[in-house]
Structures are given as C-alpha cells and as structure tokens.
Motif scaffolding. Structure first.
Motif, PDB file in Angstrom:
ATOM      1  N   GLN A  29       0.929  -1.474  -0.017  1.00 27.33           N
ATOM      2  CA  GLN A  29       0.092   0.155   0.555  1.00 27.33           C
ATOM      3  C   GLN A  29       0.611   1.570   0.603  1.00 27.33           C
ATOM      4  OE1 GLN A  29      -2.479  -1.437   3.061  1.00 27.33           O
ATOM      5  NE2 GLN A  29      -3.811  -1.466   1.567  1.00 27.33           N
ATOM      6  N   LEU A  32       1.835   1.972  -3.967  1.00 28.73           N
ATOM      7  CA  LEU A  32       1.120   2.797  -4.055  1.00 28.73           C
ATOM      8  C   LEU A  32       0.151   3.802  -4.078  1.00 28.73           C
ATOM      9  CD1 LEU A  32      -1.055  -0.866  -4.980  1.00 28.73           C
ATOM     10  CD2 LEU A  32       0.238  -0.366  -6.274  1.00 28.73           C
ATOM     11  N   ASP A  33       1.096   4.315  -2.490  1.00 29.81           N
ATOM     12  CA  ASP A  33       0.749   5.938  -2.558  1.00 29.81           C
ATOM     13  C   ASP A  33       1.625   6.750  -2.659  1.00 29.81           C
ATOM     14  OD1 ASP A  33      -0.315   8.002  -1.066  1.00 29.81           O
ATOM     15  OD2 ASP A  33       0.142   7.109   0.739  1.00 29.81           O
ATOM     16  N   GLY A  92      -6.392  -4.083  -9.499  1.00 29.55           N
ATOM     17  CA  GLY A  92      -5.926  -2.945  -8.926  1.00 29.55           C
ATOM     18  C   GLY A  92      -6.074  -2.309  -7.239  1.00 29.55           C
ATOM     19  N   TRP A  95      -6.036  -4.818  -4.906  1.00 27.28           N
ATOM     20  CA  TRP A  95      -5.114  -4.608  -4.740  1.00 27.28           C
ATOM     21  C   TRP A  95      -4.503  -3.747  -4.005  1.00 27.28           C
ATOM     22  CZ3 TRP A  95       0.129  -3.323  -7.747  1.00 27.28           C
ATOM     23  CH2 TRP A  95       1.816  -3.842  -7.377  1.00 27.28           C
ATOM     24  N   GLY A  96      -4.684  -2.346  -4.403  1.00 27.35           N
ATOM     25  CA  GLY A  96      -4.491  -0.966  -3.711  1.00 27.35           C
ATOM     26  C   GLY A  96      -6.016  -1.565  -2.284  1.00 27.35           C
TER      27      GLY A  96
END
Length: 139
Positions: A29, A32-33, A92, A95-96
């Motif tokens: 995470q 992705l951030d 996606g 996953w996020g």
C-alpha cells in the motif's frame, strides 16, 4: 517429476515474495501511495520480474515443448478489450484496498490473520462468479 518441479517453482516464487516484501500489505500500500508515504522499493522487484520474464518468454516462444517435454501453452490474445481492462481495474482496486494480490494472499494464509482469509474468500467468490457469468455467455 512435473509435480516436483512445480512445487520447487512455487517454493522459489513464495520465497521471492517474502524476501521482496510483497507479502506485507503495508509495504504494498505504501508503494501504491505515490502522493503520501510512497515506498519505491517494490518498483525494483517489478523491474527484476519483468527483466526475467522478457528473456523467459522470448526463449519460450521459440520452443514447442518445455524442458520437461510438456507442450508450451503461451497466451495468444493481443487485444486490449473491455474484459481485460475491467479485470485489470478490478485487480488494481483490490490490490490497492487490501494490499494483497493472489500469490501473496495465498502465502499469507499461514499467518492465520482473519483479513487474509476474508480476502482469499472474497477472491474465490469473485472467481466463481466470473466463471459462472462467462459460462452463461457474459462478455
């Protein structure tokens, strides 16, 4: 022999997930951030995986059988259609939100955490729903 090689390949894959941090949802995470606590380290993991895959797929395309004599079954579809884009978007999003994709989620079942079991259950329900929908003639 094929089962032993498959087991060893899965073991190496799982160890790679552990060593790279892909099994840690917080690390995923943070990767992705990009506008917050971004952790770019998983980009190196992805770059390494892509580099290996390019050589492996290039080699595999030239062969009719695998090293163990099994027929090569490589993907043949090349179109970017609605099904692919929708599936990629859903993957996606999942996953996020959860910090897991299927491989690391299955690996993390051994931790006994309820969140992991819930994610895997939801993933299996989604897979069964998609299979039933496709069987009915859905796009």
């Amino acid at each position: 022999m094929i089962a032993c090689v498959a087991f060893l390949a899965g073991l190496v894959f799982g160890l790679g997930l552990i060593l790279s941090g892909m099994g840690n949802p917080a690390k995923v995470q943070n990767f992705l951030d990009v506008f917050g606590t971004w952790d770019p380290s998983l980009a190196l993991v992805m770059a390494g995986a892509i580099a290996v895959a390019i050589f492996a797929f290039t080699w595999a395309k030239r062969r009719k059988t695998s090293l163990l004599g099994e027929p090569m079954q490589l993907p043949t579809a090349t179109a970017l259609d609605g099904k692919l884009l929708t599936g990629a978007a859903l993957f996606g999003i999942g996953w996020g939100l959860a910090g897991f994709c299927p491989g690391p989620a299955l690996m993390n079942l051994s931790t006994g955490q309820g969140e992991v079991w819930l994610f895997v259950a939801a993933m299996l329900v989604g897979m069964l729903a998609q299979h039933a929908w496709a069987k009915r003639g859905g796009s």
